[in-house]
Design a protein around this motif. Sequence first.
Motif, short mmCIF file in Angstrom:
data_model
loop_
_atom_site.label_atom_id
_atom_site.label_comp_id
_atom_site.label_asym_id
_atom_site.label_seq_id
_atom_site.Cartn_x
_atom_site.Cartn_y
_atom_site.Cartn_z
N ASP A 179 0.83 -1.21 0.00
CA ASP A 179 0.00 0.00 0.00
C ASP A 179 0.86 1.26 0.00
O ASP A 179 0.55 2.23 -0.70
N ALA A 180 1.95 1.26 0.77
CA ALA A 180 2.83 2.42 0.82
C ALA A 180 3.51 2.65 -0.53
O ALA A 180 3.62 3.80 -0.98
N ILE A 224 2.37 1.68 -3.51
CA ILE A 224 1.33 2.14 -4.44
C ILE A 224 1.06 3.62 -4.23
O ILE A 224 1.00 4.41 -5.18
N GLY A 225 0.90 4.03 -2.98
CA GLY A 225 0.66 5.44 -2.67
C GLY A 225 1.81 6.33 -3.15
O GLY A 225 1.57 7.42 -3.70
N ALA A 226 3.03 5.86 -2.97
CA ALA A 226 4.20 6.64 -3.42
C ALA A 226 4.24 6.76 -4.94
O ALA A 226 4.54 7.82 -5.48
N GLU A 282 1.65 6.62 -7.00
CA GLU A 282 0.58 7.50 -7.43
C GLU A 282 0.88 8.97 -7.11
O GLU A 282 0.58 9.86 -7.90
N ALA A 283 1.50 9.22 -5.97
CA ALA A 283 1.89 10.59 -5.61
C ALA A 283 2.95 11.11 -6.57
O ALA A 283 2.90 12.27 -7.01
N ALA A 325 -6.31 -1.96 -5.02
CA ALA A 325 -6.04 -0.53 -5.09
C ALA A 325 -6.59 0.10 -6.38
O ALA A 325 -6.33 1.26 -6.65
N LYS A 335 -3.57 1.72 -13.92
CA LYS A 335 -4.62 2.49 -13.27
C LYS A 335 -4.58 3.92 -13.81
O LYS A 335 -3.52 4.55 -13.83
N ILE A 346 -5.25 7.63 -13.13
CA ILE A 346 -5.35 8.41 -11.90
C ILE A 346 -5.93 9.78 -12.14
O ILE A 346 -6.12 10.55 -11.22
#
Length: 107
Positions: A52-53, A55-57, A59-60, A87, A98, A100
Amino acid sequence: PEPAGLLCFRAVDGPYCGLLMYRNDREPWHEPRLSVELFVVLDIVDTGGVTDALIGAAEAKAAALACAVVQIRIERGAALVGGLCAAGYRPTGELMTKEIGPAGPTN
């Protein structure tokens, strides 16, 4: 914009637990995308949290680089595929993709 980079993650107690290598893909035949060529989760205790971390990084970073799509290349690993699907990613061949949002202006 920066063409490529590497993000490493460390656990609170010190050991490295995740790594991703990305490329800011600006080919004219598709929308701007962040192509993640290497996505590695090393933590054997809490792989979901590390996934999750990462993936978040990703996407950011994609948002910061005004990319509309994130693509993550996967080689194997049912747990990783499951985490990416959860996700919002979808399989596209060897890639998990994905959208975004629309690509923003680049500086």
